[in-house]
Write a protein that holds these residues in place. Sequence first.
Motif, PDB file in Angstrom:
ATOM      1  N   LEU A  40       0.660  -1.124  -0.063  1.00 36.16           N
ATOM      2  CA  LEU A  40      -0.045  -0.008  -0.090  1.00 36.16           C
ATOM      3  C   LEU A  40       0.811   1.368   0.017  1.00 36.16           C
ATOM      4  N   GLU A  41       0.527   2.412   0.462  1.00 34.11           N
ATOM      5  CA  GLU A  41       1.193   3.731   0.599  1.00 34.11           C
ATOM      6  C   GLU A  41       1.560   3.934   2.039  1.00 34.11           C
ATOM      7  N   PHE A  42       2.699   4.939   2.156  1.00 31.71           N
ATOM      8  CA  PHE A  42       3.047   5.035   3.426  1.00 31.71           C
ATOM      9  C   PHE A  42       1.945   6.046   4.072  1.00 31.71           C
ATOM     10  N   SER A  43       1.797   5.781   5.504  1.00 33.63           N
ATOM     11  CA  SER A  43       0.788   6.144   6.217  1.00 33.63           C
ATOM     12  C   SER A  43       1.372   6.484   7.791  1.00 33.63           C
ATOM     13  N   PRO A  44       0.771   7.396   8.367  1.00 34.20           N
ATOM     14  CA  PRO A  44       1.024   7.385   9.901  1.00 34.20           C
ATOM     15  C   PRO A  44       0.663   5.988  10.531  1.00 34.20           C
ATOM     16  N   LEU A  45       1.569   5.711  11.491  1.00 36.15           N
ATOM     17  CA  LEU A  45       1.618   4.394  12.245  1.00 36.15           C
ATOM     18  C   LEU A  45       0.197   4.517  13.202  1.00 36.15           C
ATOM     19  N   ASP A  46      -0.680   3.436  12.817  1.00 38.38           N
ATOM     20  CA  ASP A  46      -1.979   3.335  13.799  1.00 38.38           C
ATOM     21  C   ASP A  46      -2.018   1.962  14.199  1.00 38.38           C
ATOM     22  N   PRO A  47      -1.506   1.377  15.486  1.00 40.51           N
ATOM     23  CA  PRO A  47      -1.431   0.184  15.934  1.00 40.51           C
ATOM     24  C   PRO A  47      -2.687  -0.714  15.918  1.00 40.51           C
ATOM     25  N   ARG A  48      -3.624  -0.050  15.855  1.00 44.05           N
ATOM     26  CA  ARG A  48      -5.079  -0.591  16.095  1.00 44.05           C
ATOM     27  C   ARG A  48      -5.387  -1.177  14.539  1.00 44.05           C
ATOM     28  N   THR A  49      -4.878  -0.683  13.489  1.00 42.19           N
ATOM     29  CA  THR A  49      -5.046  -1.102  12.160  1.00 42.19           C
ATOM     30  C   THR A  49      -3.896  -1.690  11.395  1.00 42.19           C
ATOM     31  N   ILE A  50      -2.710  -1.790  12.188  1.00 41.22           N
ATOM     32  CA  ILE A  50      -1.578  -2.362  11.390  1.00 41.22           C
ATOM     33  C   ILE A  50      -1.095  -3.262  12.360  1.00 41.22           C
ATOM     34  N   ASN A  51      -0.433  -4.434  11.996  1.00 46.16           N
ATOM     35  CA  ASN A  51       0.313  -5.587  12.760  1.00 46.16           C
ATOM     36  C   ASN A  51       1.627  -5.141  12.835  1.00 46.16           C
ATOM     37  N   VAL A  52       2.127  -4.775  14.034  1.00 42.47           N
ATOM     38  CA  VAL A  52       3.594  -4.466  13.838  1.00 42.47           C
ATOM     39  C   VAL A  52       4.418  -5.573  14.574  1.00 42.47           C
ATOM     40  N   LYS A  53       3.674  -6.510  15.111  1.00 44.32           N
ATOM     41  CA  LYS A  53       4.351  -7.562  15.877  1.00 44.32           C
ATOM     42  C   LYS A  53       5.001  -8.607  14.697  1.00 44.32           C
ATOM     43  N   THR A  54       4.798  -8.507  13.695  1.00 46.86           N
ATOM     44  CA  THR A  54       5.532  -9.661  12.639  1.00 46.86           C
ATOM     45  C   THR A  54       6.682  -9.171  11.949  1.00 46.86           C
ATOM     46  N   PHE A  55       6.882  -7.557  12.068  1.00 43.96           N
ATOM     47  CA  PHE A  55       8.184  -6.966  11.541  1.00 43.96           C
ATOM     48  C   PHE A  55       9.171  -7.674  12.077  1.00 43.96           C
ATOM     49  N   ASP A  56      10.325  -7.827  11.179  1.00 44.35           N
ATOM     50  CA  ASP A  56      11.514  -8.379  11.275  1.00 44.35           C
ATOM     51  C   ASP A  56      12.428  -7.881  10.344  1.00 44.35           C
ATOM     52  N   CYS A  57      13.179  -6.789  10.582  1.00 46.34           N
ATOM     53  CA  CYS A  57      14.380  -6.324   9.689  1.00 46.34           C
ATOM     54  C   CYS A  57      15.610  -6.986   9.778  1.00 46.34           C
ATOM     55  N   GLY A  58      15.894  -7.707  10.805  1.00 46.08           N
ATOM     56  CA  GLY A  58      17.068  -8.474  11.127  1.00 46.08           C
ATOM     57  C   GLY A  58      18.049  -7.765  12.203  1.00 46.08           C
ATOM     58  N   LYS A  59      17.400  -6.430  12.618  1.00 48.00           N
ATOM     59  CA  LYS A  59      18.137  -5.676  13.521  1.00 48.00           C
ATOM     60  C   LYS A  59      17.019  -5.565  14.551  1.00 48.00           C
ATOM     61  N   GLU A  60      17.465  -5.941  15.760  1.00 47.91           N
ATOM     62  CA  GLU A  60      16.616  -6.173  16.909  1.00 47.91           C
ATOM     63  C   GLU A  60      16.196  -5.032  17.526  1.00 47.91           C
ATOM     64  N   ALA A  61      17.196  -3.857  17.667  1.00 52.61           N
ATOM     65  CA  ALA A  61      16.652  -2.484  17.986  1.00 52.61           C
ATOM     66  C   ALA A  61      15.900  -1.872  17.339  1.00 52.61           C
ATOM     67  N   ILE A  62      15.587  -2.090  15.959  1.00 56.95           N
ATOM     68  CA  ILE A  62      14.914  -1.574  14.883  1.00 56.95           C
ATOM     69  C   ILE A  62      13.229  -2.007  15.312  1.00 56.95           C
ATOM     70  N   ASN A  63      13.567  -3.396  15.173  1.00 55.41           N
ATOM     71  CA  ASN A  63      12.229  -4.567  15.500  1.00 55.41           C
ATOM     72  C   ASN A  63      11.656  -3.672  16.997  1.00 55.41           C
ATOM     73  N   VAL A  64      12.485  -3.666  17.875  1.00 61.11           N
ATOM     74  CA  VAL A  64      11.687  -3.460  19.231  1.00 61.11           C
ATOM     75  C   VAL A  64      11.179  -1.997  19.203  1.00 61.11           C
ATOM     76  N   TYR A  65      11.969  -1.120  18.588  1.00 64.09           N
ATOM     77  CA  TYR A  65      11.473   0.409  18.719  1.00 64.09           C
ATOM     78  C   TYR A  65      10.030   0.369  17.966  1.00 64.09           C
ATOM     79  N   LEU A  66       9.821  -0.367  16.682  1.00 64.96           N
ATOM     80  CA  LEU A  66       8.557  -0.430  16.143  1.00 64.96           C
ATOM     81  C   LEU A  66       7.416  -1.203  16.849  1.00 64.96           C
TER      82      LEU A  66
END
Length: 178
Positions: free
Chosen positions: A4-30
């Motif tokens: 889709l397109e970039f949009s502001p994060l809304d954790p009620r509508t976006i699943n952030v738990k599955t994100f994994d970029c391979g860098k734990e600090a970046i994952n934990v932040y999101l």
Amino acid sequence: MPILEFSPLDPRTINVKTFDCGKEAINVYLRRYAARNMALNLNRTFVLPFTTQNSTTGEHSTKPQVAAYYTLAHQTLVREELPDPSRLPRYPVPVILLAQLGIDQRFHRQGLGAKTLVHALRHAYQIASTPKGLPALGVVLDVLDHDALAFYQSFDFFLPLTDNPMKLFMPMASLAAL
């Protein structure tokens, strides 16, 4: 996987738990801090969502997942930290901090890193150059590690901010060309 397109994060509508970029600090932040910091008005995180289809039913998953994200914040720097400080005032000047940038491993090596970086830089320029925005002298990056440094240096438009090679700067005037 439709992106889709970039949009502001809304954790009620976006699943952030599955994100994994391979860098734990970046994952934990999101996963843990991005929404909280937005609620505190400390910064803004923007996500590039994607949907997946169930291979059996062909239906899309209920919540889109995050393919990529970036976080922007305001920061001030003293003139001695900036390239060519001679024309600047003696008090701290505003810049935009590209605080986070991550690409889910499922999308590595597909050009999404460059797309995300360019989107973040254009967004920073828009914030700083519109009459209703907030002015900023440029964009600062605190680089996470040497892999990230190699990625940013491949674009050949960042300047070192200090003697520390892990701090980069791009003047707002240079962003106008993006």
